[in-house]
Design a protein around this motif. Sequence first.
Motif, short mmCIF file in Angstrom:
data_model
loop_
_atom_site.label_atom_id
_atom_site.label_comp_id
_atom_site.label_asym_id
_atom_site.label_seq_id
_atom_site.Cartn_x
_atom_site.Cartn_y
_atom_site.Cartn_z
N ALA A 6 0.82 -1.22 0.00
CA ALA A 6 0.00 0.00 0.00
C ALA A 6 0.86 1.27 0.00
CB ALA A 6 -0.97 -0.02 1.17
N PRO A 7 1.83 1.41 0.91
CA PRO A 7 2.66 2.62 0.86
C PRO A 7 3.50 2.71 -0.42
CG PRO A 7 3.01 1.48 2.95
CD PRO A 7 2.11 0.63 2.11
N LEU A 8 3.97 1.56 -0.92
CA LEU A 8 4.74 1.58 -2.16
C LEU A 8 3.89 2.08 -3.33
CD1 LEU A 8 6.82 -1.74 -1.98
CD2 LEU A 8 7.69 0.61 -1.83
N LEU A 9 2.64 1.60 -3.41
CA LEU A 9 1.75 2.06 -4.48
C LEU A 9 1.37 3.52 -4.33
CD1 LEU A 9 -0.52 -1.09 -4.89
CD2 LEU A 9 1.24 -0.24 -6.47
N ALA A 10 1.20 3.98 -3.09
CA ALA A 10 0.92 5.41 -2.87
C ALA A 10 2.11 6.26 -3.32
CB ALA A 10 0.61 5.66 -1.39
N GLY A 11 3.30 5.81 -2.98
CA GLY A 11 4.51 6.52 -3.43
C GLY A 11 4.64 6.49 -4.94
N ALA A 12 4.33 5.37 -5.56
CA ALA A 12 4.38 5.26 -7.02
C ALA A 12 3.39 6.23 -7.67
CB ALA A 12 4.10 3.83 -7.45
N ALA A 13 2.21 6.36 -7.07
CA ALA A 13 1.22 7.29 -7.61
C ALA A 13 1.75 8.73 -7.56
CB ALA A 13 -0.09 7.18 -6.85
N LEU A 14 2.38 9.09 -6.45
CA LEU A 14 2.94 10.44 -6.33
C LEU A 14 4.05 10.67 -7.35
CD1 LEU A 14 3.07 10.88 -2.45
CD2 LEU A 14 1.53 12.02 -4.07
N PHE A 15 4.94 9.71 -7.49
CA PHE A 15 6.01 9.85 -8.48
C PHE A 15 5.45 9.85 -9.90
CE2 PHE A 15 8.85 8.51 -4.97
CZ PHE A 15 9.74 9.57 -5.04
N GLY A 16 4.38 9.12 -10.12
CA GLY A 16 3.73 9.13 -11.44
C GLY A 16 3.16 10.49 -11.78
N VAL A 17 2.50 11.12 -10.81
CA VAL A 17 1.96 12.47 -11.02
C VAL A 17 3.11 13.44 -11.29
CG1 VAL A 17 0.78 14.40 -9.87
CG2 VAL A 17 -0.16 12.09 -9.73
N PHE A 18 4.19 13.31 -10.53
CA PHE A 18 5.36 14.17 -10.73
C PHE A 18 5.93 13.98 -12.14
CE2 PHE A 18 10.02 14.97 -9.99
CZ PHE A 18 9.91 16.35 -9.86
N ALA A 19 5.98 12.72 -12.61
CA ALA A 19 6.49 12.45 -13.96
C ALA A 19 5.59 13.08 -15.02
CB ALA A 19 6.60 10.94 -14.18
N LEU A 20 4.28 12.98 -14.84
CA LEU A 20 3.34 13.59 -15.80
C LEU A 20 3.46 15.12 -15.80
CD1 LEU A 20 0.15 11.39 -15.25
CD2 LEU A 20 1.67 11.43 -17.25
N ARG A 21 3.62 15.69 -14.61
CA ARG A 21 3.79 17.15 -14.51
C ARG A 21 5.08 17.59 -15.20
NH1 ARG A 21 6.00 19.25 -9.74
NH2 ARG A 21 6.44 21.40 -10.13
N THR A 22 6.13 16.83 -15.04
CA THR A 22 7.40 17.14 -15.69
C THR A 22 7.26 17.03 -17.21
OG1 THR A 22 8.63 16.35 -13.77
CG2 THR A 22 9.84 16.49 -15.84
N ALA A 23 6.56 16.01 -17.68
CA ALA A 23 6.35 15.86 -19.13
C ALA A 23 5.51 17.02 -19.68
CB ALA A 23 5.65 14.53 -19.41
N GLN A 24 4.51 17.45 -18.92
CA GLN A 24 3.69 18.58 -19.36
C GLN A 24 4.55 19.84 -19.52
OE1 GLN A 24 1.03 20.14 -16.42
NE2 GLN A 24 -0.03 21.46 -17.87
#
Length: 173
Positions: free
Chosen positions: A45-63
Amino acid sequence: MTGDDSMSGRYPPDALKADGLRAGAGLALTLGPFLIAQPHPLIAAPLLAGAALFGVFALRTAQRRFQRIAVDATGIRQHGPLGRAIRWDQVETVALRYYSTRRDRQGGWMQLTVRGAGRRIAVESPLDGFDRVAAAVAAAVRGRGLPVSEATRDNFVSLGHAVDPPRPSPFRR
């Protein structure tokens, strides 16, 4: 800004590359354990929550890679994915925040947020031309007499842009 004066800025590739590497490393650290084993749910659960945060950060960086911020006499515009525009006469609130990376307040970045007409445009100081964007927003704040927080006022002053409207002289000429 007057007449056809306009400027635009982009985020520099080096800053975006560093953010992309951070996002990739974060995703590797949080999703990597799932490639090796099936983690216990209390770990997953914490690993997936962290992955979601890093995923949002990656999308924001791509934008940001395709984003351009423009200011001119009519307002501020964000071109690119999820683009939007706010005319100066629509600006309702402005905030300029400083985020320090060290206790001695050396290092860090600023984030300028403009809200109006149900839209929000946020610009961070790594943007090429950030100072010119801040100057244009400060002029809009002064011109419209918009109230800003003390922290926002101090941060604009630190950039050399007063946001308080000029006070009339008590002496008439």
